[in-house]
Motif scaffolding. Structure first.
Motif, PDB file in Angstrom:
ATOM      1  N   UNK A  39       0.828  -1.205   0.000  1.00  0.00           N
ATOM      2  CA  UNK A  39       0.000   0.000   0.000  1.00  0.00           C
ATOM      3  C   UNK A  39       0.863   1.256   0.000  1.00  0.00           C
ATOM      4  N   UNK A  40       1.992   1.200   0.690  1.00  0.00           N
ATOM      5  CA  UNK A  40       2.917   2.328   0.691  1.00  0.00           C
ATOM      6  C   UNK A  40       3.487   2.607  -0.687  1.00  0.00           C
ATOM      7  N   UNK A  41       3.839   1.561  -1.411  1.00  0.00           N
ATOM      8  CA  UNK A  41       4.355   1.743  -2.776  1.00  0.00           C
ATOM      9  C   UNK A  41       3.235   2.252  -3.685  1.00  0.00           C
ATOM     10  N   UNK A  43       0.810   4.120  -2.954  1.00  0.00           N
ATOM     11  CA  UNK A  43       0.556   5.529  -2.663  1.00  0.00           C
ATOM     12  C   UNK A  43       1.465   6.466  -3.466  1.00  0.00           C
ATOM     13  N   UNK A  44       2.554   5.944  -3.994  1.00  0.00           N
ATOM     14  CA  UNK A  44       3.498   6.771  -4.755  1.00  0.00           C
ATOM     15  C   UNK A  44       3.191   6.811  -6.253  1.00  0.00           C
ATOM     16  N   UNK A  45       2.095   6.185  -6.671  1.00  0.00           N
ATOM     17  CA  UNK A  45       1.797   6.076  -8.096  1.00  0.00           C
ATOM     18  C   UNK A  45       1.425   7.399  -8.749  1.00  0.00           C
ATOM     19  N   UNK A  46       1.283   8.454  -7.976  1.00  0.00           N
ATOM     20  CA  UNK A  46       1.107   9.780  -8.560  1.00  0.00           C
ATOM     21  C   UNK A  46       2.429  10.346  -9.064  1.00  0.00           C
ATOM     22  N   UNK A  47       3.531   9.734  -8.621  1.00  0.00           N
ATOM     23  CA  UNK A  47       4.873  10.095  -9.089  1.00  0.00           C
ATOM     24  C   UNK A  47       5.200   9.251 -10.319  1.00  0.00           C
ATOM     25  N   UNK A  48       6.185   9.682 -11.125  1.00  0.00           N
ATOM     26  CA  UNK A  48       6.582   8.861 -12.276  1.00  0.00           C
ATOM     27  C   UNK A  48       7.097   7.480 -11.849  1.00  0.00           C
ATOM     28  N   UNK A  49       6.669   6.460 -12.567  1.00  0.00           N
ATOM     29  CA  UNK A  49       7.062   5.087 -12.268  1.00  0.00           C
ATOM     30  C   UNK A  49       8.569   4.892 -12.378  1.00  0.00           C
ATOM     31  N   UNK A  51      11.204   6.095 -11.260  1.00  0.00           N
ATOM     32  CA  UNK A  51      12.027   6.035 -10.060  1.00  0.00           C
ATOM     33  C   UNK A  51      11.712   4.881  -9.126  1.00  0.00           C
ATOM     34  N   UNK A  52      10.716   4.073  -9.462  1.00  0.00           N
ATOM     35  CA  UNK A  52      10.257   3.033  -8.532  1.00  0.00           C
ATOM     36  C   UNK A  52      10.384   1.604  -9.064  1.00  0.00           C
ATOM     37  N   UNK A  53      10.997   1.419 -10.222  1.00  0.00           N
ATOM     38  CA  UNK A  53      11.073   0.071 -10.807  1.00  0.00           C
ATOM     39  C   UNK A  53      11.702  -0.937  -9.846  1.00  0.00           C
ATOM     40  N   UNK A 100      -0.117  -1.040 -15.009  1.00  0.00           N
ATOM     41  CA  UNK A 100      -0.806   0.185 -15.422  1.00  0.00           C
ATOM     42  C   UNK A 100       0.034   1.421 -15.092  1.00  0.00           C
ATOM     43  N   UNK A 101       0.599   1.446 -13.913  1.00  0.00           N
ATOM     44  CA  UNK A 101       1.453   2.560 -13.496  1.00  0.00           C
ATOM     45  C   UNK A 101       2.652   2.690 -14.436  1.00  0.00           C
ATOM     46  N   UNK A 102       3.264   1.563 -14.762  1.00  0.00           N
ATOM     47  CA  UNK A 102       4.429   1.595 -15.646  1.00  0.00           C
ATOM     48  C   UNK A 102       4.043   2.090 -17.043  1.00  0.00           C
ATOM     49  N   UNK A 103       2.925   1.601 -17.572  1.00  0.00           N
ATOM     50  CA  UNK A 103       2.502   1.996 -18.919  1.00  0.00           C
ATOM     51  C   UNK A 103       2.101   3.459 -19.007  1.00  0.00           C
TER      52      UNK A 103
END
Length: 137
Positions: A39-41, A43-49, A51-53, A100-103
């Motif tokens: 859930x913490x990760x 929550x960051x989906x408003x940021x560009x993917x 940096x989170x790969x 979806x976030x990545x795309x």
């Protein structure tokens, strides 16, 4: 007559043991900690993917490990099935969300909120199932 029926059921239960796995502390901790982390990760989906790969990849590896652990517990089919739904690569829960976030690069807050609730509910099912198992005495 009733006495013999109860005695037979009782002896059968003693001989064959429980029909579902007993409570497993590690399985419970896997589910609760991965829920908080996932859930913490999300929550960051408003940021560009972009940096989170790595963070997403590590989370999914831990999720796979928790599934494999649950699957390896004898008589733990119902819990393993719940993990399968949560981790399904072609499903609408975690893999679907991260895909979806990545795309799209980023996601709208409403999309995150809806997906987050579904993922939280899936984890809660696993947590509840584990918590309701008989504890070893």
């Amino acid at each position: 007559m009733c006495y013999w029926a109860l005695l037979t059921v009782g002896l059968t239960a003693c001989i064959y043991g429980p029909t579902i796995a007993l409570f497993d502390q590690r399985a419970y901790e896997n589910a609760t900690s991965l829920k908080a982390e996932a859930l913490g990760v999300m929550d960051r989906a408003g940021d560009p993917f972009v940096g989170y790969e790595d963070e997403v990849r590590r989370l999914m590896i831990r999720l796979e490990a928790a599934y494999e652990y649950a699957k390896g517990i004898p008589k733990n089919g119902p819990s393993a099935e719940q993990w399968e739904v949560l981790r399904a690569r072609d499903g609408a829960l975690l893999w679907g969300f991260f895909d979806l976030w990545e795309r799209h690069g980023t996601l709208l807050p409403g999309d995150v909120t809806a997906s987050r609730k579904n993922v939280a509910d899936a984890f809660d099912s696993i947590i509840r199932l584990e918590a309701e198992k008989i504890r070893r005495e």
